[in-house]
Design an enzyme around this catalytic site. Structure first.
Site, PDB file in Angstrom:
ATOM      1  N   ARG A  76     -18.913  76.706  20.638  1.00 14.86           N
ATOM      2  CA  ARG A  76     -18.281  77.205  21.876  1.00 14.86           C
ATOM      3  C   ARG A  76     -17.980  78.689  21.743  1.00 14.86           C
ATOM      4  NH1 ARG A  76     -18.688  75.393  26.487  1.00 14.86           N
ATOM      5  NH2 ARG A  76     -17.933  73.316  25.920  1.00 14.86           N
ATOM      6  N   ARG A 102     -30.138  75.141  20.765  1.00 18.20           N
ATOM      7  CA  ARG A 102     -28.852  75.646  20.261  1.00 18.20           C
ATOM      8  C   ARG A 102     -28.241  74.760  19.176  1.00 18.20           C
ATOM      9  NH1 ARG A 102     -24.045  74.570  24.767  1.00 18.20           N
ATOM     10  NH2 ARG A 102     -24.563  72.404  25.265  1.00 18.20           N
ATOM     11  N   HIS A 171     -26.671  82.425  26.616  1.00 26.57           N
ATOM     12  CA  HIS A 171     -25.434  82.019  27.302  1.00 26.57           C
ATOM     13  C   HIS A 171     -24.233  82.776  26.696  1.00 26.57           C
ATOM     14  CE1 HIS A 171     -22.186  79.357  28.633  1.00 26.57           C
ATOM     15  NE2 HIS A 171     -23.002  78.527  29.204  1.00 26.57           N
ATOM     16  N   ASP A 214     -18.432  79.229  38.486  1.00 28.55           N
ATOM     17  CA  ASP A 214     -19.676  78.773  37.848  1.00 28.55           C
ATOM     18  C   ASP A 214     -20.794  79.072  38.841  1.00 28.55           C
ATOM     19  OD1 ASP A 214     -20.662  75.642  36.195  1.00 28.55           O
ATOM     20  OD2 ASP A 214     -21.648  77.598  36.407  1.00 28.55           O
ATOM     21  N   GLU A 273     -24.383  85.466  31.710  1.00 29.27           N
ATOM     22  CA  GLU A 273     -25.515  84.895  30.975  1.00 29.27           C
ATOM     23  C   GLU A 273     -26.850  85.425  31.477  1.00 29.27           C
ATOM     24  OE1 GLU A 273     -22.748  81.063  31.491  1.00 29.27           O
ATOM     25  OE2 GLU A 273     -24.864  80.614  31.252  1.00 29.27           O
TER      26      GLU A 273
HETATM   27  O1  TA6 Z   1     -23.328  78.435  32.119  1.00 27.94           O
HETATM   28  C1  TA6 Z   1     -22.413  77.694  32.849  1.00 27.94           C
HETATM   29  C2  TA6 Z   1     -22.528  76.233  32.461  1.00 27.94           C
HETATM   30  O2  TA6 Z   1     -23.767  75.682  32.866  1.00 27.94           O
HETATM   31  C3  TA6 Z   1     -21.329  75.519  33.041  1.00 27.94           C
HETATM   32  O3  TA6 Z   1     -21.713  74.622  34.060  1.00 27.94           O
HETATM   33  C4  TA6 Z   1     -20.689  74.828  31.839  1.00 27.94           C
HETATM   34  O4  TA6 Z   1     -21.203  73.531  31.693  1.00 27.94           O
HETATM   35  C5  TA6 Z   1     -21.113  75.771  30.707  1.00 27.94           C
HETATM   36  O5  TA6 Z   1     -22.455  76.092  31.022  1.00 27.94           O
HETATM   37  C6  TA6 Z   1     -20.907  75.244  29.315  1.00 27.94           C
HETATM   38  O6  TA6 Z   1     -21.815  74.210  29.031  1.00 27.94           O
HETATM   39  P1  TA6 Z   1     -21.634  73.440  27.633  1.00 27.94           P
HETATM   40  O7  TA6 Z   1     -22.706  72.392  27.619  1.00 27.94           O
HETATM   41  O8  TA6 Z   1     -21.813  74.456  26.537  1.00 27.94           O
HETATM   42  O9  TA6 Z   1     -20.229  72.909  27.649  1.00 27.94           O
END
Ligand code: TA6
Length: 301
Positions: A76, A102, A171, A214, A273
């Site tokens: 994260r 990832r 991301h 988002d 991103e």
């Molecule tokens: O980039 C935004 C997103 O697609 C959100 O919808 C949220 O799910 C975020 O990515 C994080 O995704 P993750 O699977 O890392 O919790």
């Protein structure tokens, strides 16, 4: 793919005084970079850039204090590599969100240092596990250059004899003084899909964060910048090979629902991103290649 020990990695790829491999958080192998321009770190699992701090600056990337650092679990923060799909799998909700790159074990292909900075390159090839999830031959390379700027390149090659379609993202999670006090420029007038409401909307003025945010901005190729008066800086994100820009902050309720996200941590981060995200798709004919590049720098304001 052969997985090397830390000693073998250091024998083959360490750069005295600039790059070495060590156990990172949770014991995950990490490359630590230090040079005249910056400090940095990259977790080998996922070819995951975790840290970038130009000399004299605060850290540029954000990572949760509650992040998992475990084999096969997403980290994260930093710059997760979302591939070969962005978000939920288009047809099978049982497949991992944001694809498998990832959380895969990447191989260190090389390292190089120069008076301008330090480069590390990693590669990922199909495995029985990835073919189970996505039945296509491919070759991925991730190049991360740590200098006065951070340059991250995802090179995608269709090594098969059939075309394939993907969506993808670098991301990137950025560290800010206060999410509610920043302004993100570069997306003015852009059409976006608001994934919170599901509505197609158009951006008026800079993006400000005051609720769960988002958004997938489509047909955006411009440089974005995060104006952060609290830290007296702007983070500039230029890009190549990307037609979508995603802006994300989970805000209060979603942060509280995420096990690897502190309840108050939404205050100090924002994702901008570098993507080709649905509804955009990227179709590569056999033998074709594509590079998704993010170029990240900091300027005083
Ligand atoms: O980039 C935004 C997103 O697609 C959100 O919808 C949220 O799910 C975020 O990515 C994080 O995704 P993750 O699977 O890392 O919790």
């Amino acid at each position: 793919m052969e997985s090397l020990s830390l000693d073998q990695l250091n024998q083959r790829h360490a750069l005295e005084g600039h790059l070495h491999f060590a156990p990172g958080p949770g014991g995950l192998p990490i490359a630590r970079i230090a040079n005249a321009q910056a400090e940095g770190a990259l977790v080998l699992q996922g070819a995951h850039v975790l840290h970038f701090q130009p000399r004299g600056q605060q850290p540029v990337l954000w990572a949760s204090q509650h992040s998992f650092f475990a084999p096969g679990r997403p980290i994260r923060g930093g710059i997760p590599v979302c591939w070969p799909w962005f978000g939920a799998h288009p047809t099978d909700p049982g497949k991992p969100g944001h694809g498998f790159a990832r959380t895969s074990a990447w191989e260190v292909l090389g390292t190089r240092t120069s008076p301008e900075g330090t480069l590390i390159e990693l590669g990922l090839l199909p495995s029985p596990a990835t073919l189970e999830l996505w039945p296509h031959p491919f070759s991925l390379r991730l190049r991360a250059f740590f200098g006065t700027q951070l340059r991250v390149e995802l090179h995608i090659h269709n090594s098969g004899d059939q075309p394939f379609s993907i969506s993808a993202a670098l991301h990137s999670y950025f560290s800010v003084s206060q999410a509610s006090a920043i302004a993100i420029s570069g997306l003015e007038g852009g059409a976006y899909l608001d994934k919170v409401s599901g509505a197609p909307l158009r951006q008026e003025g800079p993006v400000r964060i005051s609720e769960e945010t988002d958004r997938v901005y489509q047909d955006t190729t411009a440089e974005c910048s995060i104006e952060d008066p609290g830290l007296g800086r702007r983070i500039c994100i230029a890009k190549q090979g990307s037609r979508s820009t995603v802006v994300w902050n989970p805000w209060i309720a979603k942060a509280a629902r995420l096990e690897d996200f502190g309840d108050q941590e939404y205050r100090q981060m924002v994702c901008v991103e570098t993507a080709n995200a649905p509804p955009a798709q990227l179709t590569l004919p056999p033998g074709a290649a594509h590079c998704l590049q993010a170029l990240i720098r900091v300027e005083p304001i």
